[in-house]
Design an enzyme around this catalytic site. Structure first.
Site, mmCIF file in Angstrom:
data_model
loop_
_atom_site.group_PDB
_atom_site.id
_atom_site.type_symbol
_atom_site.label_atom_id
_atom_site.label_comp_id
_atom_site.label_asym_id
_atom_site.label_seq_id
_atom_site.Cartn_x
_atom_site.Cartn_y
_atom_site.Cartn_z
ATOM 1 N N GLU A 93 0.985 -1.234 0.093
ATOM 2 C CA GLU A 93 -0.147 0.022 0.092
ATOM 3 C C GLU A 93 0.811 1.356 0.206
ATOM 4 O O GLU A 93 0.500 2.308 -0.488
ATOM 5 C CB GLU A 93 -0.828 0.096 1.157
ATOM 6 C CG GLU A 93 -2.098 -1.137 1.163
ATOM 7 C CD GLU A 93 -2.916 -1.320 2.424
ATOM 8 O OE1 GLU A 93 -2.294 -1.547 3.069
ATOM 9 O OE2 GLU A 93 -3.936 -1.161 2.280
ATOM 10 N N GLU A 120 -3.781 -9.648 3.711
ATOM 11 C CA GLU A 120 -4.607 -9.563 4.740
ATOM 12 C C GLU A 120 -5.660 -10.300 5.064
ATOM 13 O O GLU A 120 -6.185 -10.490 6.282
ATOM 14 C CB GLU A 120 -5.028 -7.973 4.951
ATOM 15 C CG GLU A 120 -4.060 -6.871 4.842
ATOM 16 C CD GLU A 120 -3.549 -6.394 3.612
ATOM 17 O OE1 GLU A 120 -3.617 -7.032 2.775
ATOM 18 O OE2 GLU A 120 -2.861 -5.492 3.643
HETATM 19 N N1 3HC Z 1 4.355 -7.811 11.630
HETATM 20 C C1 3HC Z 1 5.295 -8.153 12.498
HETATM 21 N N2 3HC Z 1 6.246 -9.113 12.629
HETATM 22 C C2 3HC Z 1 6.222 -9.963 11.421
HETATM 23 C C3 3HC Z 1 5.458 -9.307 10.179
HETATM 24 C C4 3HC Z 1 4.779 -8.293 10.377
HETATM 25 N N3 3HC Z 1 3.921 -8.219 9.399
HETATM 26 N N4 3HC Z 1 5.871 -10.439 9.201
HETATM 27 C C5 3HC Z 1 6.608 -11.166 9.727
HETATM 28 N N5 3HC Z 1 6.835 -10.911 11.074
HETATM 29 C C6 3HC Z 1 7.871 -11.538 11.859
HETATM 30 C C7 3HC Z 1 7.563 -13.121 12.145
HETATM 31 O O1 3HC Z 1 6.749 -13.251 13.161
HETATM 32 C C8 3HC Z 1 8.972 -13.540 12.563
HETATM 33 O O2 3HC Z 1 9.127 -13.403 13.773
HETATM 34 P P1 3HC Z 1 10.082 -14.484 14.664
HETATM 35 O O3 3HC Z 1 11.539 -14.474 13.824
HETATM 36 O O4 3HC Z 1 10.197 -13.744 15.819
HETATM 37 O O5 3HC Z 1 9.253 -15.747 14.657
HETATM 38 C C9 3HC Z 1 9.746 -12.830 11.518
HETATM 39 O O6 3HC Z 1 9.101 -11.659 11.211
HETATM 40 C C10 3HC Z 1 10.454 -13.479 10.377
HETATM 41 O O7 3HC Z 1 8.968 -14.037 9.468
HETATM 42 P P2 3HC Z 1 8.990 -15.384 8.856
HETATM 43 O O8 3HC Z 1 9.638 -16.344 9.857
HETATM 44 O O9 3HC Z 1 7.600 -15.504 8.277
HETATM 45 O O10 3HC Z 1 10.003 -14.979 7.824
HETATM 46 P P3 3HC Z 1 9.976 -15.606 5.995
HETATM 47 O O11 3HC Z 1 11.217 -15.016 5.582
HETATM 48 O O12 3HC Z 1 9.652 -17.089 5.916
HETATM 49 O O13 3HC Z 1 8.526 -14.820 5.381
HETATM 50 C C11 3HC Z 1 7.212 -12.981 5.017
HETATM 51 C C12 3HC Z 1 8.787 -13.415 5.442
HETATM 52 C C13 3HC Z 1 6.922 -13.628 3.599
HETATM 53 C C14 3HC Z 1 7.281 -11.510 4.953
HETATM 54 C C15 3HC Z 1 6.189 -13.621 6.040
HETATM 55 O O14 3HC Z 1 6.756 -13.178 7.352
HETATM 56 C C16 3HC Z 1 4.846 -12.977 5.941
HETATM 57 O O15 3HC Z 1 4.334 -13.327 5.325
HETATM 58 N N6 3HC Z 1 4.337 -11.824 6.919
HETATM 59 C C17 3HC Z 1 3.314 -11.376 7.104
HETATM 60 C C18 3HC Z 1 2.910 -10.746 6.003
HETATM 61 C C19 3HC Z 1 1.642 -9.984 6.056
HETATM 62 O O16 3HC Z 1 0.459 -10.631 6.572
HETATM 63 N N7 3HC Z 1 1.150 -8.625 5.908
HETATM 64 C C20 3HC Z 1 0.034 -7.979 6.185
HETATM 65 C C21 3HC Z 1 -0.051 -7.545 7.391
HETATM 66 S S1 3HC Z 1 -1.648 -6.618 7.836
HETATM 67 C C22 3HC Z 1 -1.441 -5.454 7.255
HETATM 68 O O17 3HC Z 1 -0.466 -4.860 6.503
HETATM 69 C C23 3HC Z 1 -2.646 -4.270 7.157
HETATM 70 C C24 3HC Z 1 -2.470 -2.967 6.421
HETATM 71 O O18 3HC Z 1 -3.238 -3.331 5.382
HETATM 72 C C25 3HC Z 1 -3.051 -2.082 7.150
#
Ligand code: 3HC
Ligand code: NAI
Length: 703
Positions: free
Chosen positions: A107, A127
């Site tokens: 975004e 999301e």
């Molecule tokens: N917020 C906080 N922590 C996050 C995060 C986030 N968005 N995304 C990842 N992390 C943390 C994980 O919990 C993990 O923490 P840990 O090491 O303490 O367990 C660390 O970051 C590394 O993450 P992964 O182990 O998952 O690492 P990968 O390399 O396997 O994957 C990724 C990376 C593809 C970015 C994956 O973490 C992911 O899919 N993250 C979530 C993405 C997501 O859902 N984003 C949308 C959030 S909601 C939003 O943005 C709302 C907005 O529209 C207003």
């Protein structure tokens, strides 16, 4: 210039670089949001800056809002306002995207005036996987560029797209050739040279060029969701907001998006899914990780090429590793290889891979009937018949054939792994790797830790799970480990209800209504009733004579009705159809059994069926915790979510129980115990938590 501790601004040759640095994934926490706003404002003030590039250090452009902040008091600046600040910047802004630009990260990029991406970048709006919708203008800005279909594809699947695809649909303007930073700088210079103006996404309208198509897309998605996502909030909210993007002025659409986002965020559905997100990452955090490092995993083997052996071989080959398959004779080995080839041939037929891909993958496969070929194998997974005698004979051969230090795993579903381990000279190398069928598809891997195994072998098993892209859960040895043990208890609760008056069809419907893809009797028909029947016969001698035993399943099996494979089980499957029809003959068997036992049937509401089924699940979950079979409640949640179809938007049974209130669950169990005190014994863990006013979340946090 450091703006906050997470964001800086540097200026070179007229270009202001706003750099985000918040490892590991540059999540958009408060200090990042404030830093971006401060960076843009500073760039606006600096007369040297003529164009701005937003970029990120480390492995990725922001992967979204900081999920750990959800549920806490929101701190300013809010993400939609950050996005607006970017768009309102009076100098042109470019987003330079690499890694995984997800959710709020994407975004941010959409709010810039131009976007350039690394060729390997992935962009997405996931999301929905957290029970949310894009809440920082994604539902309003993206459709203005792409129209409804590509935007809804992204938002409703949650799956990211490649940079190339993003370019095709217009949300990326350039793909970097070579290093992204160099390409972004060149792109900025080019825009300056061309005198390219600001290009606010909120003012774009090419996505609305064909409003008839836009409206049709909205209607068709809504109709589809009625079938696939009934009861879920965020998918419908996404469609509503994308519709609003075309119908309302931008500012009004933003208000609608914000309200829908806040409503979803406050819902149990999103709390459940956010719990699932963190839980599935927590399960890999095990005590042994601090003590040991994994052994090598370069060459793997499976023993047995049946349903599981073949599936596990495919999972290994899909991870790019070579596998050796051992079978008991040439004919079985040929069948085993054919089982593996069938999976890939289907993928070729469906156009998912090419024949050349398949040939390449099959190059990683070899088979033999001679255990001698295992001499250089690092880890073997035994998946032969579920009989202790057969397993021990295989393990004796493995003991002779495998090199010192090799890991010897069994895929047994129920057998005592301590006993299997004790039968060979190196019990410290033996572990359970309980895959789920189909093993190449199902994400769950129960890693079953017997008494004598070393920490090194345990962490090697977790490393294997990582390489196979499985979600590992650490389990202790007991009958059925975490998942099958709990399953046995809630299935029994279902059988009791069936005998007392609910039909299997009512029970299946109630469980589907809760959010499962199938009810327990449909699952039984799919898996084959003969497996459970054989287990019941084996355990008949050791069954508690005082425990209630429902014989309906035995009566059905005695007719040779084992489910889909015999075209008849609890349902009738005419002409090999997978859609079962209710069977009056089954209802007659149930009636006869009730009459034989003198039971007067009563009716059950959907709610009562669900309450009993899930209370039984939670209570046995507590027993599993009490015995240390699962490390934490979240391990049980992940097991049921990934192995048994528990709806993710409810977070798992233990999270669901927390949200119901543990006192509510305990009271229900005490009420049911008035009918059957032996089956409905409240678990001491549940009683203790209620007495102390704590819940499973407290246990997850070690409180
Ligand atoms: N917020 C906080 N922590 C996050 C995060 C986030 N968005 N995304 C990842 N992390 C943390 C994980 O919990 C993990 O923490 P840990 O090491 O303490 O367990 C660390 O970051 C590394 O993450 P992964 O182990 O998952 O690492 P990968 O390399 O396997 O994957 C990724 C990376 C593809 C970015 C994956 O973490 C992911 O899919 N993250 C979530 C993405 C997501 O859902 N984003 C949308 C959030 S909601 C939003 O943005 C709302 C907005 O529209 C207003
Ligand atoms: P299956 O009957 O499909 O396959 C077993 C294979 O083992 C056969 O191909 C057989 O030829 C081979 N075999 C038997 N003895 C052998 C020996 N001495 N040496 C080499 N190969 C031998 O059985 P399935 O379903 O694959 O189950 C295997 C194991 O996996 C069992 O322990 C079962 O409990 C477990 N399991 C099964 C699941 C399922 O859904 N089918 C799920 C999880 C675990």
């Amino acid at each position: 210039m450091q703006i906050t501790d997470k964001v800086s601004l540097s200026v070179q040759d007229g270009i202001g670089y706003v750099t985000i640095d918040n490892p590991p994934v540059n999540a958009l926490g408060q200090a990042v949001r404030q830093g971006i706003v401060g960076g843009i404002q500073a760039a606006e003030r600096d007369p040297e800056v003529r164009i701005v590039v937003i970029r990120a250090e480390g492995r990725t452009f922001p992967a979204g809002a900081d999920i750990t902040e959800f549920g806490k008091t929101p701190l300013e600046p809010f993400l939609p306002d950050v996005c607006q600040t970017i768009e309102d910047c009076f100098k042109p802004v470019i987003a330079a995207v690499h890694g995984t630009a997800l959710g709020g990260g994407f975004e941010i990029a959409l709010s810039a005036h131009y976007r350039i991406a690394d060729a390997r970048a992935k962009l997405g709006l996931p999301e929905i996987n957290l029970g949310l919708l894009p809440g920082a203008s994604g539902t309003q800005r993206m459709p203005r560029i792409t129209g409804a279909a590509p935007a809804l594809d992204l938002m409703l699947t949650g799956a990211p797209i490649s940079a190339a695809k993003a370019m095709e649909i217009g949300v990326i303007d350039e793909i970097a050739e070579g290093e992204l930073d160099d390409a972004a700088t060149a792109y900025a210079r080019d825009l300056l040279a061309r005198g390219a103006p600001r290009r606010p996404t909120s003012e774009r309208a090419e996505g609305f060029a064909d409003m008839a198509a836009y409206d049709a897309e909205i209607a068709s998605r809504r109709a589809k969701l009625e079938k696939t996502a009934k009861g879920q909030l965020s998918p419908f909210a996404i469609v509503d907001c994308v519709e609003a993007a075309a119908k309302l002025p931008f500012a009004e659409g933003m208000k609608k998006e914000r309200a829908a986002f806040m409503e979803c965020l406050a819902s149990d559905q999103s709390k459940g899914m956010i719990h699932a997100f963190f839980a599935e990452r927590q399960t890999a955090k095990i005590p042994e990780a601090a003590e040991a490092t994994p052994r090598p995993l370069d060459k793997l083997a499976v023993i047995g090429g049946g349903t599981m052996g073949a599936g596990i071989a495919v999972a290994i080959m899909d991870a790019g590793l070579p596998v050796v398959m051992i079978e008991r004779d040439q004919e079985s080995l040929d069948r085993g290889r054919a089982n593996v080839e069938k999976v890939y041939a289907r993928n070729v037929a469906k156009g998912r891979i090419t024949q050349a891909n398949m040939d390449n993958i099959m190059g990683r496969y070899s088979g033999s009937t001679d255990y001698g070929v295992l001499a250089d194998v690092d880890l073997v997974i035994e998946a032969v018949f579920e009989e202790m005698g057969v397993k021990k004979a295989v393990f004796a051969q493995l003991d002779t054939a495998m090199k010192p230090g090799a890991v010897i795993a069994t895929n047994t579903s129920y057998l005592d792994i301590d006993e299997i381990a004790a039968s060979i000279s190196r019990p410290e190398d033996v572990i359970g790797l309980h895959f789920f069928s189909p093993a190449n598809i199902m994400k769950l891997l129960e890693i079953v830790v017997p008494a004598k195994v070393t920490a090194e072998v345990v962490v090697t098993a977790f490393e294997l799970a990582r390489r196979l892209r499985k979600i590992p859960v650490r389990a202790g040895v007991c009958d059925g480990f975490i998942g099958n043990r709990i399953l046995a208890v809630y299935r029994t609760a279902a059988d009791h209800m069936m005998e007392d008056g609910a039909s299997p069809y009512e029970i299946d419907a109630a469980i589907r209504e809760f959010g499962y893809p199938m009810g327990p009797y449909q699952v039984s028909d799919l898996a084959g009733g003969d497996i459970g029947w054989a287990t019941r016969k084996r355990k008949a001698a050791t069954r508690d004579p005082n425990a209630r035993y429902v014989e309906i399943a035995d009566r059905i099996c005695e007719n040779g009705w084992f489910g889909q494979k015999t075209e008849r089980g609890y349902y009738i499957y005419a002409d090999g159809s997978r859609d079962g029809q209710e069977d009056p003959a089954v209802l007659k068997i149930i009636e006869d059994e009730r009459a034989r036992k003198g039971i007067t049937p009563r009716s059950f509401t959907t709610e009562e069926i669900q309450n009993r089924y899930f209370s039984a699940m939670v209570n046995e979950g507590c027993n599993v915790l009490a015995e240390g079979i699962a490390l934490r409640p979240l391990d049980i949640d992940v097991t049921l979510l990934y192995g048994y179809g528990f709806p993710r938007w409810r977070g798992g049974p233990m999270k669901w129980a927390d949200m119901q209130g543990l006192d509510v669950i305990l009271n229900r169990i005490r009420e049911y115990a008035k009918e059957d005190a032996l089956f409905w014994r409240p678990s001491p863990v549940l009683v203790k938590l209620v007495d102390e006013g704590r819940n499973f979340d407290d246990l997850n946090k070690g409180k």
